[in-house]
Design a protein around this motif. Structure first.
Motif, mmCIF file in Angstrom:
data_model
loop_
_atom_site.group_PDB
_atom_site.id
_atom_site.type_symbol
_atom_site.label_atom_id
_atom_site.label_comp_id
_atom_site.label_asym_id
_atom_site.label_seq_id
_atom_site.Cartn_x
_atom_site.Cartn_y
_atom_site.Cartn_z
ATOM 1 N N ILE A 12 33.829 21.143 9.911
ATOM 2 C CA ILE A 12 33.155 21.980 11.251
ATOM 3 C C ILE A 12 34.457 22.004 12.241
ATOM 4 O O ILE A 12 34.959 20.732 12.589
ATOM 5 C CB ILE A 12 31.828 21.181 11.807
ATOM 6 C CG1 ILE A 12 31.005 21.134 10.689
ATOM 7 C CG2 ILE A 12 31.382 21.928 13.031
ATOM 8 C CD1 ILE A 12 30.391 22.359 10.121
ATOM 9 N N PRO A 13 34.818 23.132 12.927
ATOM 10 C CA PRO A 13 35.868 23.096 13.805
ATOM 11 C C PRO A 13 35.440 22.083 15.029
ATOM 12 O O PRO A 13 34.323 22.132 15.365
ATOM 13 C CB PRO A 13 35.886 24.572 14.117
ATOM 14 C CG PRO A 13 35.254 25.165 13.046
ATOM 15 C CD PRO A 13 34.347 24.315 12.343
ATOM 16 N N ASP A 14 36.463 21.489 15.550
ATOM 17 C CA ASP A 14 36.282 20.682 16.668
ATOM 18 C C ASP A 14 35.442 21.213 17.735
ATOM 19 O O ASP A 14 34.811 20.566 18.253
ATOM 20 C CB ASP A 14 37.607 20.209 17.333
ATOM 21 C CG ASP A 14 38.324 19.292 16.578
ATOM 22 O OD1 ASP A 14 37.796 18.623 15.466
ATOM 23 O OD2 ASP A 14 39.718 19.055 16.361
ATOM 24 N N ASP A 15 35.762 22.524 18.107
ATOM 25 C CA ASP A 15 35.095 23.137 19.283
ATOM 26 C C ASP A 15 33.730 23.446 19.175
ATOM 27 O O ASP A 15 32.789 24.002 19.849
ATOM 28 C CB ASP A 15 35.635 24.229 19.734
ATOM 29 C CG ASP A 15 35.743 25.600 18.709
ATOM 30 O OD1 ASP A 15 35.604 25.227 17.586
ATOM 31 O OD2 ASP A 15 36.073 26.705 19.083
ATOM 32 N N ARG A 16 33.299 23.112 17.629
ATOM 33 C CA ARG A 16 31.847 23.511 17.605
ATOM 34 C C ARG A 16 30.938 22.185 17.198
ATOM 35 O O ARG A 16 29.584 22.125 16.920
ATOM 36 C CB ARG A 16 31.562 24.324 15.981
ATOM 37 C CG ARG A 16 32.271 25.578 16.266
ATOM 38 C CD ARG A 16 31.523 26.526 17.481
ATOM 39 N NE ARG A 16 30.279 26.776 16.727
ATOM 40 C CZ ARG A 16 29.082 27.208 17.700
ATOM 41 N NH1 ARG A 16 29.296 27.338 18.764
ATOM 42 N NH2 ARG A 16 28.060 27.524 17.147
ATOM 43 N N ILE A 17 31.771 21.032 16.904
ATOM 44 C CA ILE A 17 31.096 19.805 16.552
ATOM 45 C C ILE A 17 30.054 19.211 17.803
ATOM 46 O O ILE A 17 28.675 18.903 17.506
ATOM 47 C CB ILE A 17 31.968 18.524 16.572
ATOM 48 C CG1 ILE A 17 32.839 18.879 15.290
ATOM 49 C CG2 ILE A 17 31.235 17.134 16.493
ATOM 50 C CD1 ILE A 17 34.077 17.999 15.183
ATOM 51 N N ASP A 44 30.938 8.864 16.957
ATOM 52 C CA ASP A 44 32.188 8.797 16.170
ATOM 53 C C ASP A 44 32.021 8.873 14.835
ATOM 54 O O ASP A 44 32.796 9.651 14.222
ATOM 55 C CB ASP A 44 33.080 7.860 16.499
ATOM 56 C CG ASP A 44 32.473 6.384 16.383
ATOM 57 O OD1 ASP A 44 31.154 6.325 16.558
ATOM 58 O OD2 ASP A 44 33.012 5.361 16.100
ATOM 59 N N GLU A 45 30.926 8.365 14.309
ATOM 60 C CA GLU A 45 30.792 8.425 12.758
ATOM 61 C C GLU A 45 30.172 10.052 12.423
ATOM 62 O O GLU A 45 30.616 10.509 11.353
ATOM 63 C CB GLU A 45 29.364 7.551 12.259
ATOM 64 C CG GLU A 45 29.686 6.068 12.610
ATOM 65 C CD GLU A 45 28.472 5.178 12.475
ATOM 66 O OE1 GLU A 45 28.482 4.162 11.690
ATOM 67 O OE2 GLU A 45 27.363 5.785 13.012
ATOM 68 N N PHE A 46 29.351 10.415 13.448
ATOM 69 C CA PHE A 46 29.070 12.005 13.147
ATOM 70 C C PHE A 46 30.045 12.868 13.072
ATOM 71 O O PHE A 46 30.277 13.756 12.419
ATOM 72 C CB PHE A 46 27.855 12.374 14.069
ATOM 73 C CG PHE A 46 27.541 13.706 14.005
ATOM 74 C CD1 PHE A 46 26.490 13.945 13.070
ATOM 75 C CD2 PHE A 46 28.017 14.740 14.671
ATOM 76 C CE1 PHE A 46 25.888 15.323 12.868
ATOM 77 C CE2 PHE A 46 27.585 16.099 14.443
ATOM 78 C CZ PHE A 46 26.484 16.227 13.617
ATOM 79 N N ARG A 47 31.061 12.709 14.116
ATOM 80 C CA ARG A 47 32.088 13.590 13.880
ATOM 81 C C ARG A 47 33.189 13.395 12.758
ATOM 82 O O ARG A 47 33.531 14.330 12.236
ATOM 83 C CB ARG A 47 32.965 13.102 15.389
ATOM 84 C CG ARG A 47 34.191 14.064 15.566
ATOM 85 C CD ARG A 47 35.093 13.699 16.745
ATOM 86 N NE ARG A 47 36.011 14.829 17.088
ATOM 87 C CZ ARG A 47 36.935 14.961 16.023
ATOM 88 N NH1 ARG A 47 37.392 14.273 15.145
ATOM 89 N NH2 ARG A 47 38.144 15.820 16.350
ATOM 90 N N ALA A 48 33.273 12.135 12.588
ATOM 91 C CA ALA A 48 34.151 11.738 11.182
ATOM 92 C C ALA A 48 33.465 12.699 10.067
ATOM 93 O O ALA A 48 34.125 13.246 9.185
ATOM 94 C CB ALA A 48 34.157 10.286 11.031
ATOM 95 N N GLU A 49 32.066 12.645 9.905
ATOM 96 C CA GLU A 49 31.567 13.258 8.771
ATOM 97 C C GLU A 49 31.454 14.798 9.020
ATOM 98 O O GLU A 49 31.925 15.495 8.107
ATOM 99 C CB GLU A 49 29.991 13.095 8.660
ATOM 100 C CG GLU A 49 29.241 13.455 7.625
ATOM 101 C CD GLU A 49 28.246 12.541 6.913
ATOM 102 O OE1 GLU A 49 27.567 13.020 6.209
ATOM 103 O OE2 GLU A 49 28.488 11.321 7.080
ATOM 104 N N MET A 50 31.406 15.285 10.116
ATOM 105 C CA MET A 50 31.707 16.848 10.295
ATOM 106 C C MET A 50 32.968 17.233 9.919
ATOM 107 O O MET A 50 33.336 18.314 9.653
ATOM 108 C CB MET A 50 31.380 17.096 11.780
ATOM 109 C CG MET A 50 29.840 16.941 12.197
ATOM 110 S SD MET A 50 28.731 18.166 11.080
ATOM 111 C CE MET A 50 28.070 17.002 9.891
#
Length: 189
Positions: A12-17, A44-50
């Motif tokens: 998922i692109p950073d700007d859509r996380i 931070d876990e969610f972002r890592a998964e995305m």
């Protein structure tokens, strides 16, 4: 025209996380007080998964492109910290030899789109991958979601309509609590 379409995205692109984080929080946030085991990933876990390309994101989108649901699917079991990859390898050695063991990390649909169509579209997308691989797949459902929303029955019904599949309960864990109400004196002594 279908109300939802599903895309499969590796990252998922950073700007859509943030959009996905809001969907996730809307769907999973209430579980913080409904289940003993932690059901909600930290940001931070969610972002890592995305952003992890080893985890496919099956994203249900409105015709406008707005995401309303996400199902994560991976065959890199080490990306799922709450499971034992060794269990699956031992249980499904033929699938392990073919690198065809998957895990569904989470499935969420925003409450405003829970009429079932987005959920069914994402599960259909996941099932297509699993059927093509003749895969074994695991997932978990907390007791609250199973009791309140009958998720296990819903998932089984969707799977039965889409594929020749055998679904079994593999394991369970029961949590206990004790509330002490006295002054500490033992009974009878």
């Amino acid at each position: 025209m279908k109300p939802f379409h599903v895309t499969i995205e590796g990252k998922i692109p950073d700007d859509r996380i943030d959009v996905f984080q809001r969907l996730y929080e809307e769907a999973f946030g209430p579980l913080r007080t409904k289940a003993i085991a932690r059901q909600v990933l930290h940001p931070d876990e969610f972002r890592a998964e995305m952003i992890d390309p080893r985890v496919d994101k099956h994203v249900a989108r409105l015709e406008s492109g707005e995401p309303v649901g996400v199902t994560t699917l991976t065959k890199h079991l080490d990306t799922v910290p709450w499971i034992s990859p060794h269990y699956f390898t031992a249980r499904y050695p033929e699938h392990a030899a073919r690198d065809a063991i998957y895990y569904v990390g989470f499935t969420l649909v925003t409450p405003s789109a829970r009429q079932g169509l987005a959920f069914h579209a994402m599960i259909k997308s996941v099932v297509q991958v699993l059927v093509a691989e003749r895969a074994a797949v695991g997932w978990d459902i907390c007791s609250y979601n199973n009791t309140r929303f009958s998720f296990a029955d819903s998932i089984r019904a969707v799977l039965d309509k889409q594929a020749n599949v055998e679904v079994v309960v593999e394991d369970s864990q029961i949590y206990y609590a004790a509330r002490f109400t006295g002054d500490g004196a033992t009974k009878g002594g």
